[in-house]
Design an enzyme around this catalytic site. Structure first.
Site, PDB file in Angstrom:
ATOM      1  N   LEU A   1      -1.543   1.426  18.260  1.00 61.42           N
ATOM      2  CA  LEU A   1      -1.128   2.592  18.742  1.00 61.42           C
ATOM      3  C   LEU A   1      -1.621   2.713  20.050  1.00 61.42           C
ATOM      4  O   LEU A   1      -2.838   2.480  20.488  1.00 61.42           O
ATOM      5  CB  LEU A   1      -1.427   3.629  17.925  1.00 61.42           C
TER       6      LEU A   1
ATOM      7  N   GLU B   1      -7.405  -2.008  -2.518  1.00 64.42           N
ATOM      8  CA  GLU B   1      -6.954  -1.290  -1.573  1.00 64.42           C
ATOM      9  C   GLU B   1      -5.977  -0.141  -2.069  1.00 64.42           C
ATOM     10  O   GLU B   1      -6.050   0.869  -1.728  1.00 64.42           O
ATOM     11  CB  GLU B   1      -6.086  -2.124  -0.365  1.00 64.42           C
TER      12      GLU B   1
ATOM     13  N   HIS C   1      -8.404  -1.261   6.100  1.00 67.50           N
ATOM     14  CA  HIS C   1      -8.506  -2.681   6.515  1.00 67.50           C
ATOM     15  C   HIS C   1      -9.297  -3.575   5.360  1.00 67.50           C
ATOM     16  O   HIS C   1     -10.111  -3.049   4.726  1.00 67.50           O
ATOM     17  CB  HIS C   1      -9.281  -2.541   7.698  1.00 67.50           C
TER      18      HIS C   1
ATOM     19  N   ARG D   1       5.634  -0.252  24.937  1.00 66.48           N
ATOM     20  CA  ARG D   1       4.802   0.135  23.692  1.00 66.48           C
ATOM     21  C   ARG D   1       4.829   1.800  23.924  1.00 66.48           C
ATOM     22  O   ARG D   1       4.943   2.565  22.828  1.00 66.48           O
ATOM     23  CB  ARG D   1       3.369  -0.135  23.630  1.00 66.48           C
TER      24      ARG D   1
ATOM     25  N   ASN E   1       0.755  -1.210   0.044  1.00 60.90           N
ATOM     26  CA  ASN E   1      -0.091  -0.173  -0.201  1.00 60.90           C
ATOM     27  C   ASN E   1       1.050   1.373  -0.070  1.00 60.90           C
ATOM     28  O   ASN E   1       0.665   2.197  -0.683  1.00 60.90           O
ATOM     29  CB  ASN E   1      -0.856  -0.054   1.214  1.00 60.90           C
TER      30      ASN E   1
END
Length: 207
Positions: free
Chosen positions: A95, A176, A111, A67, A17
């Site tokens: 995230l 996509e 998605h 994270r 992508n």
């Protein structure tokens, strides 16, 4: 002449992508500049592709890190690049809330299903198992919940007799590649979001 809006791309894998977005910009279909490409994995083919294109490609490893600490470093790199929009392109990490708050309504993801159907991993496998006749892809804003934010754009893909996960995924991916650039252009041109409904911002001509 107005300056091009800047996008930052996050990826963890092959980056198809990302490639489609970069190709759209090069062909003049998308008016934007890729200011930075960031990967959390050193072996991500998309990172090497970004380097070959002469882009600002950065590795910020996530393995073994808290994270929030990793996200803070990524946010810092995006802000240093002065990005207008963050685009997740196969970025295989959730995230943190602090990351999302750093770029309110400025993070988008794609998605491979028609959300809210089949969120999470293996969306194409889920669609086949459920027996749907139509699936597709969704470009949406990112919020603090998985595959949940307001929908910007969707494209449909029919499920054909004899489809398996590979063949269906391949046809969804083709959609996509066009959907993502179209949605990015729409967001950069200006959208309003109200009660989850995303609309192009209407411009009032000055008299």
């Amino acid at each position: 002449m107005t300056a091009q809006k800047k996008i930052g791309i996050l990826l963890s894998g092959r980056g198809s992508n990302f490639e489609a977005i970069a190709d759209s910009i090069q062909a003049g279909r998308l008016q934007a500049e890729i200011a930075v490409v960031i990967s959390n994995r050193a072996d991500a083919p998309g990172l090497e592709s970004a380097r070959r294109r002469g882009l600002n490609a950065q590795l910020i490893p996530s393995k073994g890190r808290v994270r929030e600490d990793h996200d803070a470093e990524v946010v810092s790199a995006l802000k240093q690049a002065q990005i207008d929009l963050v685009c997740l392109a196969g970025y295989m990490r959730l995230l943190s809330p602090d990351f999302i708050r750093a770029f309110p309504s400025r993070i988008v993801n794609i998605h491979p299903s028609l959300l809210p159907a089949f969120p999470g991993i293996d969306a194409q496998k889920q669609a086949l198992a459920y027996g749907v006749k139509v699936t597709g892809c969704t470009v949406h804003f990112v919020d603090e919940h998985l595959d949940h934010g307001p929908i910007i754009l969707q494209k449909t893909v029919p499920v054909l007799e004899g489809d398996d996960e590979h063949s269906l995924s391949s046809r969804i991916l083709q959609q996509e590649h066009s959907a993502y650039s179209e949605a990015i252009g729409m967001v950069l041109s200006g959208v309003d979001v109200q009660d989850r409904i995303v609309r192009k911002r209407t411009r009032v001509e000055s008299k």
